[in-house]
Design a protein around this motif. Structure first.
Motif, PDB file in Angstrom:
ATOM      1  N   PHE A  12      17.374   5.738   3.687  1.00  0.00           N
ATOM      2  CA  PHE A  12      16.359   5.810   4.733  1.00  0.00           C
ATOM      3  C   PHE A  12      15.251   6.782   4.344  1.00  0.00           C
ATOM      4  N   SER A  13      15.628   7.881   3.746  1.00  0.00           N
ATOM      5  CA  SER A  13      14.642   8.851   3.292  1.00  0.00           C
ATOM      6  C   SER A  13      13.712   8.233   2.240  1.00  0.00           C
ATOM      7  N   THR A  14      14.278   7.463   1.323  1.00  0.00           N
ATOM      8  CA  THR A  14      13.476   6.794   0.288  1.00  0.00           C
ATOM      9  C   THR A  14      12.497   5.810   0.922  1.00  0.00           C
ATOM     10  N   GLU A  15      12.999   4.957   1.798  1.00  0.00           N
ATOM     11  CA  GLU A  15      12.129   3.972   2.459  1.00  0.00           C
ATOM     12  C   GLU A  15      11.011   4.657   3.229  1.00  0.00           C
ATOM     13  N   GLU A  16      11.370   5.686   3.967  1.00  0.00           N
ATOM     14  CA  GLU A  16      10.382   6.381   4.781  1.00  0.00           C
ATOM     15  C   GLU A  16       9.339   7.062   3.895  1.00  0.00           C
ATOM     16  N   GLY A  17       9.733   7.501   2.714  1.00  0.00           N
ATOM     17  CA  GLY A  17       8.766   8.063   1.767  1.00  0.00           C
ATOM     18  C   GLY A  17       7.726   7.037   1.363  1.00  0.00           C
ATOM     19  N   TYR A  18       8.153   5.813   1.114  1.00  0.00           N
ATOM     20  CA  TYR A  18       7.213   4.744   0.787  1.00  0.00           C
ATOM     21  C   TYR A  18       6.291   4.447   1.980  1.00  0.00           C
ATOM     22  N   MET A  19       6.842   4.528   3.174  1.00  0.00           N
ATOM     23  CA  MET A  19       6.035   4.272   4.368  1.00  0.00           C
ATOM     24  C   MET A  19       4.969   5.342   4.553  1.00  0.00           C
ATOM     25  N   VAL A  20       5.356   6.590   4.353  1.00  0.00           N
ATOM     26  CA  VAL A  20       4.402   7.685   4.483  1.00  0.00           C
ATOM     27  C   VAL A  20       3.336   7.559   3.395  1.00  0.00           C
TER      28      VAL A  20
ATOM     29  N   LEU B 260      11.785  -6.344   4.999  1.00  0.00           N
ATOM     30  CA  LEU B 260      10.970  -7.371   4.339  1.00  0.00           C
ATOM     31  C   LEU B 260       9.531  -7.357   4.854  1.00  0.00           C
ATOM     32  N   GLN B 261       9.343  -7.139   6.141  1.00  0.00           N
ATOM     33  CA  GLN B 261       7.975  -7.040   6.677  1.00  0.00           C
ATOM     34  C   GLN B 261       7.256  -5.829   6.088  1.00  0.00           C
ATOM     35  N   PHE B 262       7.958  -4.693   6.025  1.00  0.00           N
ATOM     36  CA  PHE B 262       7.344  -3.509   5.424  1.00  0.00           C
ATOM     37  C   PHE B 262       6.987  -3.768   3.965  1.00  0.00           C
ATOM     38  N   SER B 263       7.877  -4.415   3.227  1.00  0.00           N
ATOM     39  CA  SER B 263       7.644  -4.617   1.796  1.00  0.00           C
ATOM     40  C   SER B 263       6.370  -5.428   1.543  1.00  0.00           C
ATOM     41  N   VAL B 264       6.075  -6.382   2.412  1.00  0.00           N
ATOM     42  CA  VAL B 264       4.834  -7.156   2.267  1.00  0.00           C
ATOM     43  C   VAL B 264       3.634  -6.226   2.442  1.00  0.00           C
ATOM     44  N   ARG B 265       3.688  -5.389   3.478  1.00  0.00           N
ATOM     45  CA  ARG B 265       2.586  -4.449   3.708  1.00  0.00           C
ATOM     46  C   ARG B 265       2.465  -3.458   2.554  1.00  0.00           C
ATOM     47  N   TYR B 266       3.597  -2.974   2.060  1.00  0.00           N
ATOM     48  CA  TYR B 266       3.574  -1.992   0.980  1.00  0.00           C
ATOM     49  C   TYR B 266       3.018  -2.609  -0.302  1.00  0.00           C
ATOM     50  N   ARG B 267       3.488  -3.785  -0.658  1.00  0.00           N
ATOM     51  CA  ARG B 267       3.017  -4.425  -1.892  1.00  0.00           C
ATOM     52  C   ARG B 267       1.534  -4.762  -1.807  1.00  0.00           C
ATOM     53  N   THR B 268       1.047  -5.140  -0.626  1.00  0.00           N
ATOM     54  CA  THR B 268      -0.389  -5.379  -0.431  1.00  0.00           C
ATOM     55  C   THR B 268      -1.159  -4.081  -0.629  1.00  0.00           C
ATOM     56  N   TRP B 269      -0.657  -3.005  -0.035  1.00  0.00           N
ATOM     57  CA  TRP B 269      -1.288  -1.679  -0.185  1.00  0.00           C
ATOM     58  C   TRP B 269      -1.329  -1.274  -1.661  1.00  0.00           C
ATOM     59  N   ALA B 270      -0.209  -1.438  -2.365  1.00  0.00           N
ATOM     60  CA  ALA B 270      -0.122  -1.046  -3.772  1.00  0.00           C
ATOM     61  C   ALA B 270      -1.075  -1.876  -4.643  1.00  0.00           C
ATOM     62  N   ALA B 271      -1.178  -3.167  -4.356  1.00  0.00           N
ATOM     63  CA  ALA B 271      -2.087  -4.029  -5.125  1.00  0.00           C
ATOM     64  C   ALA B 271      -3.544  -3.617  -4.907  1.00  0.00           C
ATOM     65  N   GLU B 272      -3.890  -3.299  -3.665  1.00  0.00           N
ATOM     66  CA  GLU B 272      -5.255  -2.846  -3.355  1.00  0.00           C
ATOM     67  C   GLU B 272      -5.554  -1.534  -4.070  1.00  0.00           C
ATOM     68  N   ARG B 273      -4.598  -0.675  -4.033  1.00  0.00           N
ATOM     69  CA  ARG B 273      -4.766   0.631  -4.685  1.00  0.00           C
ATOM     70  C   ARG B 273      -4.941   0.471  -6.201  1.00  0.00           C
ATOM     71  N   LYS B 274      -4.194  -0.446  -6.770  1.00  0.00           N
ATOM     72  CA  LYS B 274      -4.295  -0.697  -8.210  1.00  0.00           C
ATOM     73  C   LYS B 274      -5.674  -1.248  -8.575  1.00  0.00           C
ATOM     74  N   LYS B 275      -6.195  -2.133  -7.725  1.00  0.00           N
ATOM     75  CA  LYS B 275      -7.536  -2.700  -7.950  1.00  0.00           C
ATOM     76  C   LYS B 275      -8.606  -1.610  -7.951  1.00  0.00           C
ATOM     77  N   GLN B 276      -8.424  -0.641  -7.053  1.00  0.00           N
ATOM     78  CA  GLN B 276      -9.417   0.407  -6.879  1.00  0.00           C
ATOM     79  C   GLN B 276      -9.413   1.438  -8.002  1.00  0.00           C
ATOM     80  N   GLY B 277      -8.363   1.465  -8.763  1.00  0.00           N
ATOM     81  CA  GLY B 277      -8.477   2.491  -9.765  1.00  0.00           C
ATOM     82  C   GLY B 277      -7.380   2.741 -10.635  1.00  0.00           C
TER      83      GLY B 277
END
Length: 144
Positions: free
Chosen positions: A62-70, A127-144
């Motif tokens: 739970f701590s690991t997951e919440e770290g990704y969320m933060v 699974l819902q969080f993972s979609v949001r996280y992977r979208t966030w990570a992809a956007e971040r990768k595009k930016q820099g």
């Protein structure tokens, strides 16, 4: 308690650390079930040790997951965290009861709780969080 939990592709979040932790959790849940089914005194002690490990591992996960969320400033962090706290509380309470008197009733209740968690929490919240996280990570990768 006849069902052993296999790892299935539908449980994959696409976040490697989270998926490895889910696999590890299922492995130890299965060991707990097998040891409970063993029925011998040595199996009962091993089951209690496995239960203690599951309690520890749930907190770690739970701590690991919440770290990704933060990290990703996830919009559902508070609700997801509340789900985690609720489950951890339930597992702790049942675990304490099982340590005092490992009756089939409490063990079955714990099994059903964790079974429901796998079905509801992983297949919905994670699974819902993972979609949001992977979208966030992809956007971040595009930016820099």
């Amino acid at each position: 308690m006849d069902k052993i939990f296999p790892w299935e592709p539908m449980l994959e979040t696409g976040i490697d650390v989270v998926d490895r932790q889910h696999m590890e959790f299922l492995k130890h849940l299965n060991l707990f079930i097998l040891r409970v089914k063993g029925g011998q005194e040595s199996s009962a002690q091993a089951a209690l040790e496995e239960l203690d490990y599951l309690r520890y591992y749930i907190q770690l996960h739970f701590s690991t997951e919440e770290g990704y969320m933060v990290q990703s400033n996830d919009r559902q962090y508070r609700e997801h965290q509340a789900e985690h706290k609720h489950l951890a509380f339930q597992v702790k309470a049942l675990s304490s009861k099982i340590h005092e008197d490992s009756s089939r009733e409490e063990i079955q209740e714990l099994f059903e709780l964790l079974n429901q968690w796998v079905k509801d929490h992983i297949l919905t919240w994670d699974l819902q969080f993972s979609v949001r996280y992977r979208t966030w990570a992809a956007e971040r990768k595009k930016q820099g």
